[in-house]
Design a protein around this motif. Structure first.
Motif, PDB file in Angstrom:
ATOM      1  N   TRP A  27     123.101  20.356 -53.971  1.00  0.00           N
ATOM      2  CA  TRP A  27     124.494  20.458 -54.437  1.00  0.00           C
ATOM      3  C   TRP A  27     125.281  19.182 -54.161  1.00  0.00           C
ATOM      4  CZ3 TRP A  27     125.861  23.511 -58.069  1.00  0.00           C
ATOM      5  CH2 TRP A  27     125.183  24.732 -58.234  1.00  0.00           C
ATOM      6  N   ALA A  30     124.233  16.699 -56.799  1.00  0.00           N
ATOM      7  CA  ALA A  30     124.821  17.003 -58.103  1.00  0.00           C
ATOM      8  C   ALA A  30     126.304  16.646 -58.127  1.00  0.00           C
ATOM      9  CB  ALA A  30     124.625  18.481 -58.429  1.00  0.00           C
ATOM     10  N   ALA A  33     126.795  12.874 -58.090  1.00  0.00           N
ATOM     11  CA  ALA A  33     126.482  12.279 -59.391  1.00  0.00           C
ATOM     12  C   ALA A  33     127.661  12.440 -60.343  1.00  0.00           C
ATOM     13  CB  ALA A  33     125.227  12.918 -59.977  1.00  0.00           C
ATOM     14  N   VAL A  34     128.226  13.660 -60.375  1.00  0.00           N
ATOM     15  CA  VAL A  34     129.369  13.916 -61.261  1.00  0.00           C
ATOM     16  C   VAL A  34     130.559  13.038 -60.864  1.00  0.00           C
ATOM     17  CG1 VAL A  34     131.102  15.630 -61.907  1.00  0.00           C
ATOM     18  CG2 VAL A  34     128.685  16.246 -61.912  1.00  0.00           C
ATOM     19  N   VAL A  37     130.045   9.308 -61.743  1.00  0.00           N
ATOM     20  CA  VAL A  37     130.207   9.037 -63.182  1.00  0.00           C
ATOM     21  C   VAL A  37     131.684   9.079 -63.587  1.00  0.00           C
ATOM     22  CG1 VAL A  37     129.932  10.164 -65.421  1.00  0.00           C
ATOM     23  CG2 VAL A  37     127.940   9.570 -64.091  1.00  0.00           C
ATOM     24  N   VAL A  38     132.392  10.098 -63.110  1.00  0.00           N
ATOM     25  CA  VAL A  38     133.816  10.226 -63.469  1.00  0.00           C
ATOM     26  C   VAL A  38     134.601   9.001 -62.997  1.00  0.00           C
ATOM     27  CG1 VAL A  38     135.922  11.510 -62.926  1.00  0.00           C
ATOM     28  CG2 VAL A  38     133.858  12.737 -63.595  1.00  0.00           C
TER      29      VAL A  38
END
Lengths: 238, 154
Positions: A27, A30, A33-34, A37-38
């Motif tokens: 988690w 994940a 990573a999000v 990128v944002v």
């Protein structure tokens, strides 16, 4: 209280379960990573000046203003803003109001040069550039330029650009016969070609592109941002 | 049995990576939609401005790109959740997430085909990142089909 109780018991169960640590990795990975990128995308597309206030240097362009150039403001100024633009380009039209306001506010201190870079996939771009130059022969380059930008949606995809041009010529009070004849003048075509060549030599790949004293600046996203860049250049020049 | 299980795990990993790429792509498109004034006209045969900010770029005021962000994020979270629960050996209870996520991909397929149709015949302009998103949606759908088929075999 009941919810809290449940929460704690779950926590204890998870804590004693060795497999929980693997969940954390999954988690956290994940979520990271999000978030990365944002943040990266926001940073790439966000404010265009560097934190230290310096403008990024991209391309350079030779700065000679010659007789064929369309210039507003103070021709003799040490600070010269060259704009490569395309009458059929939506971003150029969107920026037009900002540029006009700058021209108005810095009329005595800055030279604003307009050069043509009609993009090949805009169908009436090149013709529009010819038309503006032809209007320039009657001292109305900027009148037609403003009209072309403000009515871009109307003509840029119209199958009958020629008759729309006639309307525009009437609107700004051009001698239509002379206007139509000048549009076919090879001298005007070679002036636009020369603009395109100078842009290509500088590696220009988008419109509008602005060069301040010969150095490409990242397109400012607001009047204030643009104003600051020009103010800095004025300060350096004096 | 074992081979099929391994294969399905690989499919899930690819699914997660693709939905993550789709999320990034859609997020970029959303930013482009909102900051249209600063997106310059780039030399290429793709006219992104027209697609990203045109009348077809929103549904009831919500940017299509933003819906895409939600869609990919949901798929991403569902699959990560499955991967997480599955490794704890609770496979049978969380199989539903896997099947649901796989079935959801048909939404992406239909929307993507519709958007490609819009770009090709109505807007008559393409945008590269929209096409990438459509491609990802189509691949996700195919992956979903494989996952559904494999999990039936088990």
């Amino acid at each position: 209280m009941k919810i809290l109780h449940l929460h704690w018991s779950l926590f204890v169960i998870f804590f004693y379960n060795m497999k929980f640590s693997k969940s954390i990795y999954i988690w956290t990975g994940a979520a990271l990573a999000v978030i990365i990128v944002v943040l990266t995308l926001l940073k790439l597309t966000g404010p265009t000046t560097n934190p230290d206030g310096k403008d990024k240097i991209m391309g350079r362009i030779s700065l000679k203003i010659d007789a064929s150039d369309q210039v507003r403001g103070n021709r003799e100024s040490k600070v010269i803003l060259v704009e490569y633009s395309d009458f059929a380009c939506p971003a150029c039209a969107a920026n037009e109001a900002m540029i006009n306001k700058l021209v108005n506010d810095y009329r005595d201190r800055v030279a604003f040069v307009y050069r043509h870079f009609p993009l090949p996939y805009h169908i009436h771009s090149f013709e529009a550039a010819r038309a503006a130059e032809a209007a320039g022969r009657q001292g109305k380059f900027w009148d037609l330029a403003d009209l072309l930008f403000s009515r871009q949606k109307e003509w840029s995809t119209s199958p009958d650009f020629t008759s729309l041009l006639s309307d525009y010529a009437k609107t700004i009070g051009l001698d239509e016969m002379k206007f139509k004849a000048d549009m076919q003048d090879p001298a005007i075509k070679s002036k636009i070609d020369a603009d395109i060549e100078s842009a290509k030599a500088a590696g220009l790949d988008h419109t509008p592109t602005y060069y301040l004293n010969g150095v490409e600046i990242i397109n400012p996203s607001s009047y204030e941002e643009f104003k600051k860049i020009i103010d800095d250049a004025l300060q350096k020049a004096n | 049995m074992m081979r099929s299980k391994k294969l399905i795990n690989w499919l899930i990993v690819i699914f997660i990576i693709l939905s993550f790429l789709g999320f990034s792509d859609a997020f970029f498109l959303t930013i482009s939609h909102y900051t249209i004034k600063t997106v310059p006209c780039v030399i290429s045969s793709f006219d992104c401005n027209k697609v990203i900010s045109g009348p077809y770029s929103t549904i009831l005021g919500v940017p299509v790109a933003l819906l895409g962000v939600g869609y990919y994020l949901v798929l991403f979270i569902m699959m990560v959740a499955y991967l997480d629960r599955n490794q704890n050996g609770m496979n049978y209870r969380y199989q539903k997430i896997l099947l649901l996520a796989s079935r959801l991909t048909i939404i992406g397929l239909i929307v993507s085909l519709w958007l490609i149709f819009l770009m090709a015949f109505i807007i008559k302009a393409f945008c590269l990142f929209c096409l990438i998103s459509a491609l990802i949606s189509i691949i996700l759908f195919v992956l979903g089909l494989f996952i559904l088929k494999k999990s039936q075999q088990e």
